[in-house]
Design a protein around this motif. Structure first.
Motif, mmCIF file in Angstrom:
data_model
loop_
_atom_site.group_PDB
_atom_site.id
_atom_site.type_symbol
_atom_site.label_atom_id
_atom_site.label_comp_id
_atom_site.label_asym_id
_atom_site.label_seq_id
_atom_site.Cartn_x
_atom_site.Cartn_y
_atom_site.Cartn_z
ATOM 1 N N TRP A 50 0.837 -1.195 0.000
ATOM 2 C CA TRP A 50 0.000 0.000 0.000
ATOM 3 C C TRP A 50 0.871 1.243 0.000
ATOM 4 O O TRP A 50 2.009 1.227 0.466
ATOM 5 N N GLU A 51 0.306 2.330 -0.514
ATOM 6 C CA GLU A 51 1.040 3.589 -0.560
ATOM 7 C C GLU A 51 1.393 4.061 0.848
ATOM 8 O O GLU A 51 2.461 4.603 1.092
ATOM 9 N N SER A 52 0.468 3.865 1.784
ATOM 10 C CA SER A 52 0.681 4.248 3.177
ATOM 11 C C SER A 52 -0.369 3.535 4.016
ATOM 12 O O SER A 52 -1.245 2.846 3.487
ATOM 13 N N THR A 53 -0.279 3.713 5.329
ATOM 14 C CA THR A 53 -1.227 3.083 6.247
ATOM 15 C C THR A 53 -1.655 4.107 7.286
ATOM 16 O O THR A 53 -0.831 4.899 7.760
ATOM 17 N N ARG A 54 -2.945 4.097 7.628
ATOM 18 C CA ARG A 54 -3.394 5.015 8.666
ATOM 19 C C ARG A 54 -4.582 4.417 9.418
ATOM 20 O O ARG A 54 -5.138 3.386 9.029
ATOM 21 N N PHE A 55 -4.962 5.121 10.490
ATOM 22 C CA PHE A 55 -6.064 4.697 11.343
ATOM 23 C C PHE A 55 -7.111 5.809 11.383
ATOM 24 O O PHE A 55 -6.788 6.957 11.696
ATOM 25 N N ASP A 56 -8.352 5.474 11.073
ATOM 26 C CA ASP A 56 -9.450 6.441 11.094
ATOM 27 C C ASP A 56 -10.501 6.026 12.115
ATOM 28 O O ASP A 56 -10.580 4.849 12.509
ATOM 29 N N VAL A 57 -11.314 6.989 12.510
ATOM 30 C CA VAL A 57 -12.483 6.717 13.346
ATOM 31 C C VAL A 57 -13.700 7.336 12.673
ATOM 32 O O VAL A 57 -13.656 8.488 12.236
ATOM 33 N N LEU A 58 -14.769 6.562 12.574
ATOM 34 C CA LEU A 58 -16.050 7.064 12.085
ATOM 35 C C LEU A 58 -17.026 7.072 13.255
ATOM 36 O O LEU A 58 -17.288 6.028 13.854
ATOM 37 N N GLY A 59 -17.553 8.238 13.580
ATOM 38 C CA GLY A 59 -18.532 8.351 14.651
ATOM 39 C C GLY A 59 -19.905 8.622 14.083
ATOM 40 O O GLY A 59 -20.094 9.576 13.322
ATOM 41 N N LEU A 60 -20.881 7.774 14.409
ATOM 42 C CA LEU A 60 -22.251 7.944 13.934
ATOM 43 C C LEU A 60 -23.176 8.154 15.128
ATOM 44 O O LEU A 60 -23.102 7.413 16.117
ATOM 45 N N THR A 61 -24.029 9.146 15.014
ATOM 46 C CA THR A 61 -25.015 9.416 16.052
ATOM 47 C C THR A 61 -26.407 9.325 15.451
ATOM 48 O O THR A 61 -26.739 10.054 14.512
ATOM 49 N N PHE A 62 -27.211 8.405 15.974
ATOM 50 C CA PHE A 62 -28.608 8.278 15.563
ATOM 51 C C PHE A 62 -29.420 9.269 16.394
ATOM 52 O O PHE A 62 -29.489 9.151 17.620
ATOM 53 N N THR A 63 -30.022 10.233 15.723
ATOM 54 C CA THR A 63 -30.668 11.334 16.438
ATOM 55 C C THR A 63 -32.150 11.110 16.699
ATOM 56 O O THR A 63 -32.822 11.992 17.217
ATOM 57 N N GLY A 64 -32.661 9.945 16.334
ATOM 58 C CA GLY A 64 -34.067 9.661 16.587
ATOM 59 C C GLY A 64 -34.961 9.944 15.408
ATOM 60 O O GLY A 64 -36.134 9.579 15.410
ATOM 61 N N GLY A 65 -34.454 10.583 14.377
ATOM 62 C CA GLY A 65 -35.214 10.857 13.164
ATOM 63 C C GLY A 65 -34.583 10.144 11.986
ATOM 64 O O GLY A 65 -33.780 9.228 12.152
ATOM 65 N N PRO A 66 -34.904 10.569 10.771
ATOM 66 C CA PRO A 66 -34.346 9.904 9.586
ATOM 67 C C PRO A 66 -32.873 10.217 9.357
ATOM 68 O O PRO A 66 -32.194 9.497 8.627
ATOM 69 N N ASP A 67 -32.372 11.293 9.957
ATOM 70 C CA ASP A 67 -30.983 11.691 9.730
ATOM 71 C C ASP A 67 -30.048 11.029 10.733
ATOM 72 O O ASP A 67 -30.404 10.811 11.894
#
Length: 233
Positions: free
Chosen positions: A201-218
């Motif tokens: 691979w060109e490089s390696t990294r570590f990411d975090v994805l944070g998801l918040t369910f707000t109670g509606g469609p979004d």
């Protein structure tokens, strides 16, 4: 035979997981006698059907363990289609509440990972694996970004009706122990691919994805690129 009524289960769930609420949970009767309850429990993302007196589950399970209750995930409040196998537990409010809570957590996490994969695909990432396991731990998603970098991702999620962007920031914090584990996982991945003859691979990294369910469609999503560096503690 043990009896768990709707108010018993609602009380236990309120003590164990106050964020999980009852849908159409109601008592079931034989004649004038309340025999148990059945209905839905939800964190507003995943739904679980609970039956504290399942007639067809009393045979072998009852012989071995005594009376049992049954829970399973369903597609939604208006769709009773099961989304997994039955889970059996003892007929006590606490046991049923814990079993339902575990199923709801599994369902909400699966939803979060599916949304993360969809998000990454729209941005040109190629997802290689979900829930990749190595000797150092489990990585939620292993992907390659549009520039050819290998990315190990941690998926965070929470259910917080009405959450704001500011409130969501806490979902992407990475503790020192997790940073060390992610670096070890990366080394295991690189060794595994080198032994398998896969492309570098060109490089390696570590990411975090944070998801918040707000109670509606979004759903609010925050992608923290390079959340962990090789030089951090």
């Amino acid at each position: 035979m043990a009896t768990v009524l709707s108010h018993d289960l609602a009380r236990a769930m309120g003590e164990i997981r106050p964020d999980i609420v009852a849908g159409n949970l109601a008592d079931t009767y034989r004649g004038d006698d309340a025999r148990g309850c059945s209905g839905l429990l939800t964190d507003r993302v995943s739904w679980v059907f609970v039956d504290t007196v399942p007639e067809d589950a009393q045979g072998a399970f009852a012989d071995a363990y005594g009376p049992v209750a049954v829970c399973h995930r369903v597609a939604g409040p208006d769709d009773p289609t099961p989304k997994g196998p039955d889970t059996f537990c003892r007929v006590t409010p606490e046991a049923i509440a814990r079993a339902a809570s575990d199923l709801i957590d599994d369902g909400t996490r699966a939803t979060a990972v599916n949304l993360a994969v969809s998000y990454l695909g729209r941005r040109g990432y190629r997802v290689l694996e979900r829930d990749w396991v190595c000797a150092a731990g489990t990585v939620d998603i292993v992907a390659v970004d549009p520039d050819g970098a290998l990315v190990l991702m941690s998926i965070r999620h929470r259910v917080a009706p009405g959450a704001t962007d500011h409130e969501q920031l806490g979902t992407v914090a990475v503790e020192a122990e997790e940073r060390r584990a992610m670096r070890k996982c990366c080394l295991h991945r690189l060794v595994e691919e080198r032994e398998g003859g896969d492309q570098p691979w060109e490089s390696t990294r570590f990411d975090v994805l944070g998801l918040t369910f707000t109670g509606g469609p979004d759903v609010r999503l925050r992608h923290l690129v390079g959340a962990v560096s090789w030089d951090s503690d």
